[in-house]
Design an enzyme around this catalytic site. Structure first.
Site, PDB file in Angstrom:
ATOM      1  N   HIS A  18       7.421 -27.542   1.885  1.00 22.44           N
ATOM      2  CA  HIS A  18       6.454 -28.435   1.253  1.00 22.44           C
ATOM      3  C   HIS A  18       5.428 -27.663   0.429  1.00 22.44           C
ATOM      4  O   HIS A  18       4.396 -28.209   0.062  1.00 22.44           O
ATOM      5  CB  HIS A  18       5.748 -29.258   2.337  1.00 22.44           C
ATOM      6  CG  HIS A  18       6.695 -29.930   3.272  1.00 22.44           C
ATOM      7  ND1 HIS A  18       7.354 -31.103   2.961  1.00 22.44           N
ATOM      8  CD2 HIS A  18       7.139 -29.567   4.495  1.00 22.44           C
ATOM      9  CE1 HIS A  18       8.140 -31.444   3.964  1.00 22.44           C
ATOM     10  NE2 HIS A  18       8.040 -30.533   4.908  1.00 22.44           N
ATOM     11  N   GLU A  36       0.826  -1.201   0.000  1.00 20.82           N
ATOM     12  CA  GLU A  36       0.000   0.000   0.000  1.00 20.82           C
ATOM     13  C   GLU A  36       0.863   1.255   0.000  1.00 20.82           C
ATOM     14  O   GLU A  36       0.487   2.282  -0.553  1.00 20.82           O
ATOM     15  CB  GLU A  36      -0.935  -0.004   1.218  1.00 20.82           C
ATOM     16  CG  GLU A  36      -2.033   1.051   1.142  1.00 20.82           C
ATOM     17  CD  GLU A  36      -3.097   0.847   2.203  1.00 20.82           C
ATOM     18  OE1 GLU A  36      -3.985  -0.001   1.989  1.00 20.82           O
ATOM     19  OE2 GLU A  36      -3.032   1.524   3.248  1.00 20.82           O
ATOM     20  N   LYS A  89     -13.060   1.733  -2.931  1.00 25.22           N
ATOM     21  CA  LYS A  89     -14.216   2.017  -2.089  1.00 25.22           C
ATOM     22  C   LYS A  89     -15.304   2.733  -2.885  1.00 25.22           C
ATOM     23  O   LYS A  89     -16.496   2.445  -2.745  1.00 25.22           O
ATOM     24  CB  LYS A  89     -13.791   2.872  -0.897  1.00 25.22           C
ATOM     25  CG  LYS A  89     -12.900   2.143   0.107  1.00 25.22           C
ATOM     26  CD  LYS A  89     -12.491   3.070   1.234  1.00 25.22           C
ATOM     27  CE  LYS A  89     -11.582   2.367   2.235  1.00 25.22           C
ATOM     28  NZ  LYS A  89     -11.153   3.282   3.333  1.00 25.22           N
TER      29      LYS A  89
END
Length: 529
Positions: free
Chosen positions: A351, A322, A455
């Site tokens: 793994h 950000e 937003k």
């Protein structure tokens, strides 16, 4: 490079902070011998920018704001006495309130004391507190912590199911600077409903961390909540963990907030030196610049070899991405900057994606995080003279070597333990590395226009949903396609969005919309809404 040469390079470029017990090894980053000298000029400008920021300069020009998260752990360095006092008063208020809660002086109306903590927040208002709670928490904590960190109804139901009848013993902390963040607002309303359904007074069990005069501040005062703690406009969400955002839940949990603040303060002091080889934040920023070509050309993989630091990569994703993911630089030039971060924990990733890291596309560089102390006390031997922690070290060193053999670059951070002081130092280290790197590439690390755009786009979708529902409920004809409804509401170019809205509405009983079996036509069950 043979092992002997690598050892000499290790000694030459090792950066140690004795006051913290932290070391940064960059010997496996393949920068040229003259790289640090060539970067001296840009790094000097980065030091100047950091010094000006700490003295109170406008470091976020787009929003015309100062950037003061460094004052949170050294309030005496704030540029104004009022800010110094505000920080000190807030930390003291957090201590007193937490002590009152633990002692039962502040208690819920229908229980002996608060034993659970529900934190409602998102982004920086949740990621930092989650990292702290998971890294430092034990079975002996004063309060157990739970989170609403999304606007996912099922996720909130799961948390409420865990709380169960203990909701009467649960203190809810709602964190939002503006109070207008919809995900947090939704979580607050869902929590309030859950309290009311159990016959509980939400306000008598709620605390706000917010800006003075914000929507949340007004709502909390109207509802007679227990307390309000401040959020300041000079502290961004992703750098707020050492403000009331992180300190309040940590202290309520029973954690050592003084240790976190001390570790951050000591790291800040260590990273003010203008010698990059003695400054781990500056050296880390230079390695990011080298590793990514100064343009985000490679990803940053975070591999902490400690379960307690499993959430570090999630926390750093927001802090780094950000802050550094910006379209334009400070001069307004389009630069499309950024540094992608991902990771989990070692040795789990032996793994998982280490196979690709070693033999697949070479589009990354790694930060290994080594913790020297395995556990409090002694460990059993799983083999003669070998403990589980020895195996963890072996897997770390083995993975690092395996990547180096394939010319995959890495650096290693070594810390003594996962204590409050060490965690505070790590938080400060990465905050300052972000600040230095942003100066090197000439971007504003302290705003987030892309987040705001998302937003706004979400708001457009929800307004479209309201229009679609009104049309469905008001039309006497049965069955409408997405194309028909998009046309009816004046959104001919948004057919796919209309369809996705309808698809979601039909999958849930909340709005009375159904999808005709075997078709793409939708109808409203309840015409009156």
């Amino acid at each position: 490079m043979n092992e002997r040469q690598l050892w000499e390079r290790y000694k030459k470029y090792l950066c140690e902070v004795e006051s913290i017990g932290l070391a940064l090894d960059v010997s496996r980053m393949n920068f040229a011998d003259d790289f640090l000298e060539r970067m001296r000029g840009p790094m000097d400008k980065a030091f100047d920018a950091m010094e000006a920021l700490e003295k109170g300069a406008i470091a976020n020009p787009d929003e015309k704001r100062r950037v003061g998260h460094y004052w949170l752990r050294a309030p005496e360095r704030a540029p104004e006495p009022g800010l110094t006092q505000a920080v000190r008063d807030t930390v003291e208020a957090i201590r007193r309130f937490s002590e009152d809660v633990h002692a039962g002086r502040v208690k819920p109306p229908k229980a002996d004391r608060f034993t659970r903590l529900l934190l409602v927040g998102i982004g920086g208002s949740a990621l930092g507190p989650q990292l702290v709670a998971d890294a430092l928490g034990t079975a002996a904590d004063r309060m157990q912590v739970f989170f609403f960190d999304n606007t996912d109804p099922d996720g909130m139901d799961r948390v409420l199911a865990h709380l169960g009848d203990r909701l009467s013993e649960t203190l809810t902390v709602v964190i939002s600077k503006s109070g207008g963040t919809k995900e947090t607002r939704n979580g607050m309303l869902e929590a309030e409903r859950a309290y009311k359904e159990k016959g509980l007074d939400f306000g008598a069990q709620a605390v706000a961390v917010t800006g003075e005069g914000s929507e949340l501040d007004r709502y909390a005062k109207q509802g007679k909540w227990l307390r309000m703690f401040p959020m300041w406009d000079w502290v961004g969400g992703r750098t707020s963990v050492l403000s009331a955002v992180g300190l309040l839940p940590a202290r309520l949990q029973g954690l050592d907030i003084d240790g976190m603040l001390a570790g951050a303060r000591d790291m800040d002091a260590a990273t003010r030196t203008r010698d990059a080889l003695r400054n781990p934040a500056a050296l880390m920023a230079l390695m990011w610049f080298h590793g990514s070509g100064g343009r985000g050309q490679k990803d940053l993989v975070i591999l902490p070899y400690k379960d307690r630091l499993m959430l570090l990569s999630r926390y750093l994703q927001q802090l780094v991405m950000e802050s550094l993911g910006k379209e334009k630089d400070l001069d307004g030039k389009v630069v499309s900057q950024g540094l992608a971060v991902y990771g989990n924990k070692g040795s789990t990733d032996q793994h998982a994606y280490v196979q690709q890291l070693r033999e697949g596309v070479n589009n990354f560089f790694v930060t290994f995080l080594e913790v020297l102390k395995d556990r409090p006390g002694t460990s059993m031997q799983v083999e003669p003279d070998i403990t589980s922690g020895d195996y963890l070290l072996g897997f770390f060193l083995g993975t690092r070597r395996a990547l180096f053999e394939k010319e995959r670059e890495s650096m290693t951070l070594t810390v003594p333990d996962v204590s409050a002081r060490t965690l505070g130092a790590l938080i400060a280290l990465y905050e300052r590395a972000v600040g230095f790197y942003a100066a090197l590439v000439n971007i504003n690390a302290y705003h987030q226009p892309g987040v705001e755009a998302g937003k706004k786009a979400a708001g457009v979708v929800l307004e479209l949903q309201r229009k679609v529902l009104a049309t469905l409920r008001g039309d006497k004809a049965k069955g409408h396609t997405a194309e028909e409804l998009a046309s009816a509401v004046g959104a001919r170019d948004e057919v796919e969005t209309v369809f996705k809205v309808l698809e979601h509405l039909a999958a849930n009983p909340d709005h009375g919309v159904k999808r005709e079996p075997g078709s793409t036509r939708f109808d409203a069950r309840y015409r009156a809404g």
